[in-house]
Design a protein around this motif. Structure first.
Motif, PDB file in Angstrom:
ATOM      1  N   ASP A  82       0.808  -1.227   0.000  1.00  0.00           N
ATOM      2  CA  ASP A  82       0.000   0.000   0.000  1.00  0.00           C
ATOM      3  C   ASP A  82       0.838   1.273   0.000  1.00  0.00           C
ATOM      4  OD1 ASP A  82      -2.238  -1.532  -0.077  1.00  0.00           O
ATOM      5  OD2 ASP A  82      -3.179  -0.691   1.702  1.00  0.00           O
ATOM      6  N   THR A  89       1.369   4.927  -0.492  1.00  0.00           N
ATOM      7  CA  THR A  89       0.429   6.036  -0.341  1.00  0.00           C
ATOM      8  C   THR A  89       1.170   7.356  -0.481  1.00  0.00           C
ATOM      9  OG1 THR A  89      -0.871   4.680   1.197  1.00  0.00           O
ATOM     10  CG2 THR A  89      -1.345   7.036   1.162  1.00  0.00           C
ATOM     11  N   ARG A 148     -19.050   2.930  -0.270  1.00  0.00           N
ATOM     12  CA  ARG A 148     -17.903   2.026  -0.408  1.00  0.00           C
ATOM     13  C   ARG A 148     -18.292   0.564  -0.288  1.00  0.00           C
ATOM     14  NH1 ARG A 148     -14.250   5.517   3.784  1.00  0.00           N
ATOM     15  NH2 ARG A 148     -13.015   6.702   2.284  1.00  0.00           N
ATOM     16  N   TYR A 196     -15.198  10.703  -1.955  1.00  0.00           N
ATOM     17  CA  TYR A 196     -15.660   9.476  -2.610  1.00  0.00           C
ATOM     18  C   TYR A 196     -16.833   9.804  -3.536  1.00  0.00           C
ATOM     19  CZ  TYR A 196     -16.174   4.443  -3.129  1.00  0.00           C
ATOM     20  OH  TYR A 196     -16.179   3.161  -3.653  1.00  0.00           O
ATOM     21  N   ARG A 255     -18.944   8.352 -11.657  1.00  0.00           N
ATOM     22  CA  ARG A 255     -17.540   8.739 -11.847  1.00  0.00           C
ATOM     23  C   ARG A 255     -17.272   9.225 -13.272  1.00  0.00           C
ATOM     24  NH1 ARG A 255     -15.094   3.631  -8.364  1.00  0.00           N
ATOM     25  NH2 ARG A 255     -15.895   4.380  -6.367  1.00  0.00           N
ATOM     26  N   VAL A 274      -3.590   9.737  -0.500  1.00  0.00           N
ATOM     27  CA  VAL A 274      -4.228   8.997  -1.589  1.00  0.00           C
ATOM     28  C   VAL A 274      -3.338   7.833  -1.998  1.00  0.00           C
ATOM     29  CG1 VAL A 274      -3.207  10.568  -3.304  1.00  0.00           C
ATOM     30  CG2 VAL A 274      -5.238   9.237  -3.908  1.00  0.00           C
ATOM     31  N   ASP A 275      -3.956   6.714  -2.382  1.00  0.00           N
ATOM     32  CA  ASP A 275      -3.194   5.560  -2.858  1.00  0.00           C
ATOM     33  C   ASP A 275      -2.319   5.966  -4.041  1.00  0.00           C
ATOM     34  OD1 ASP A 275      -4.384   3.971  -0.979  1.00  0.00           O
ATOM     35  OD2 ASP A 275      -5.797   3.022  -2.375  1.00  0.00           O
ATOM     36  N   ASP A 305      -1.358   4.353  -6.570  1.00  0.00           N
ATOM     37  CA  ASP A 305      -1.792   3.874  -7.884  1.00  0.00           C
ATOM     38  C   ASP A 305      -3.210   4.323  -8.244  1.00  0.00           C
ATOM     39  OD1 ASP A 305      -3.191   2.338  -6.104  1.00  0.00           O
ATOM     40  OD2 ASP A 305      -2.538   0.397  -6.892  1.00  0.00           O
ATOM     41  N   ASN A 306      -3.790   5.240  -7.455  1.00  0.00           N
ATOM     42  CA  ASN A 306      -5.117   5.769  -7.767  1.00  0.00           C
ATOM     43  C   ASN A 306      -4.941   6.974  -8.693  1.00  0.00           C
ATOM     44  OD1 ASN A 306      -7.721   6.732  -7.896  1.00  0.00           O
ATOM     45  ND2 ASN A 306      -8.114   6.571  -5.692  1.00  0.00           N
ATOM     46  N   HIS A 307      -4.628   6.682  -9.949  1.00  0.00           N
ATOM     47  CA  HIS A 307      -4.259   7.743 -10.883  1.00  0.00           C
ATOM     48  C   HIS A 307      -5.414   8.696 -11.201  1.00  0.00           C
ATOM     49  CE1 HIS A 307      -0.409   5.849 -11.256  1.00  0.00           C
ATOM     50  NE2 HIS A 307      -0.964   4.699 -11.609  1.00  0.00           N
ATOM     51  N   ALA A 360      -7.816   9.768  -9.179  1.00  0.00           N
ATOM     52  CA  ALA A 360      -7.924  10.699  -8.053  1.00  0.00           C
ATOM     53  C   ALA A 360      -6.731  11.638  -8.007  1.00  0.00           C
ATOM     54  CB  ALA A 360      -8.041   9.926  -6.746  1.00  0.00           C
ATOM     55  N   ARG A 361      -5.543  11.098  -8.238  1.00  0.00           N
ATOM     56  CA  ARG A 361      -4.337  11.934  -8.200  1.00  0.00           C
ATOM     57  C   ARG A 361      -4.386  13.006  -9.294  1.00  0.00           C
ATOM     58  NH1 ARG A 361       0.235  10.710  -6.011  1.00  0.00           N
ATOM     59  NH2 ARG A 361       1.513  10.671  -7.887  1.00  0.00           N
TER      60      ARG A 361
END
Length: 264
Positions: free
Chosen positions: A107, A109, A147, A198, A204, A232-233, A235-237, A239-240
């Motif tokens: 994970d 982050t 979620r 979220y 989305r 933010v994670d 790999d959460n591209h 959201a990033r």
């Protein structure tokens, strides 16, 4: 030898130290204790920040000895032992020490920081869209439902928010009366942290999260905020990308270690 993560040189290190402290305060659950400079948190909620070891100070004991004291605490709470590794973790080289002891990394982050929120302008919402404040326990249920979180995690989240040492303000965005996105911020003086942003799965890719974040940041600025951060994670591209467009940049990274990441 792999070392703890590092902070970005472009940021004021004192601001990032405040950000790390603020993140700890915002995630503080009632279930926590200290072990030789390490802050143990063992809330049954979803957020790993509230159910892990935060290695705040070096202490006096060897790392292996401290782990042996920590593991029964988490076992009694019915949780796996997880250690959070940041650029501020102590003692120095903790990441490589845990690796040698068999704790696996997982994970990745990113902590992203917006140094000046004054440039954020509240967006036009458009027909049928509205944003309004919502109570904290109701928010925990709302975001948990979006979620698909079990009831135990929603209740733990609501308890943590209700007993937080710092104030939270939560919001939900509705389209024609139906919730499409939600989020909240925690505030310490002129610093705010965005949490639990979220968007409903079916909604989305339509810009709702961007507008919600801009609205929340503009509201926070009107109430005295100067700086903002979020987690933010890595790999959460999608959201990033949203956060980059708002002006956030990567400040530092952190990750977790556990004997069995799949159980974490």
């Amino acid at each position: 030898m792999r070392m703890n993560p590092v902070i970005a040189r472009s940021f004021d290190p004192y601001l990032l130290s405040r950000v790390e402290d603020a993140g700890l305060n915002a995630s503080a659950p009632p279930q926590q204790r200290w072990v030789d400079g390490w802050l143990l948190r063992f809330s049954p909620g979803k957020a790993k920040r509230a159910r892990c070891v935060n290695a705040v100070a070096p202490g006096r004991m060897p790392v292996a000895h401290k782990l042996a004291l920590c593991e029964p605490v988490f076992a009694q709470a019915g949780l796996p032992l997880i250690v959070r590794i940041t650029p501020f973790s102590e003692p120095a080289g903790l990441d490589s020490t845990l690796d040698a002891l068999g704790l696996e990394r997982f994970d990745d982050t990113r902590v992203m920081v917006l140094e000046d929120v004054s440039n954020i302008v509240a967006p036009s919402l458009g027909k049928g869209l509205s944003i309004q404040p919502v109570g904290l326990e109701a928010f925990a249920q709302r975001v948990g439902a979006l979620r698909g979180s079990p009831l135990s995690q929603r209740l733990a989240h609501g308890q943590r928010l209700a007993q937080s040492p710092v104030p939270f303000q939560a919001y939900e965005m509705k389209l024609d009366g139906e919730v499409v996105a939600c989020g909240q911020y925690a505030r310490e003086a002129d610093l705010i942290g965005l949490y639990d942003i979220y968007t409903a799965e079916w909604a989305r890719g339509r810009g709702y999260a961007n507008r919600l974040c801009a609205h929340v940041l503009a509201e926070a600025h009107r109430n005295g905020a100067r700086h903002a951060y979020l987690q933010v994670d890595g790999d959460n591209h999608p959201a990033r990308a949203i956060y980059h467009r708002l002006g956030f940049a990567d400040a530092y990274a952190y990750h977790y270690r556990a004997r069995d990441p799949a159980a974490a």
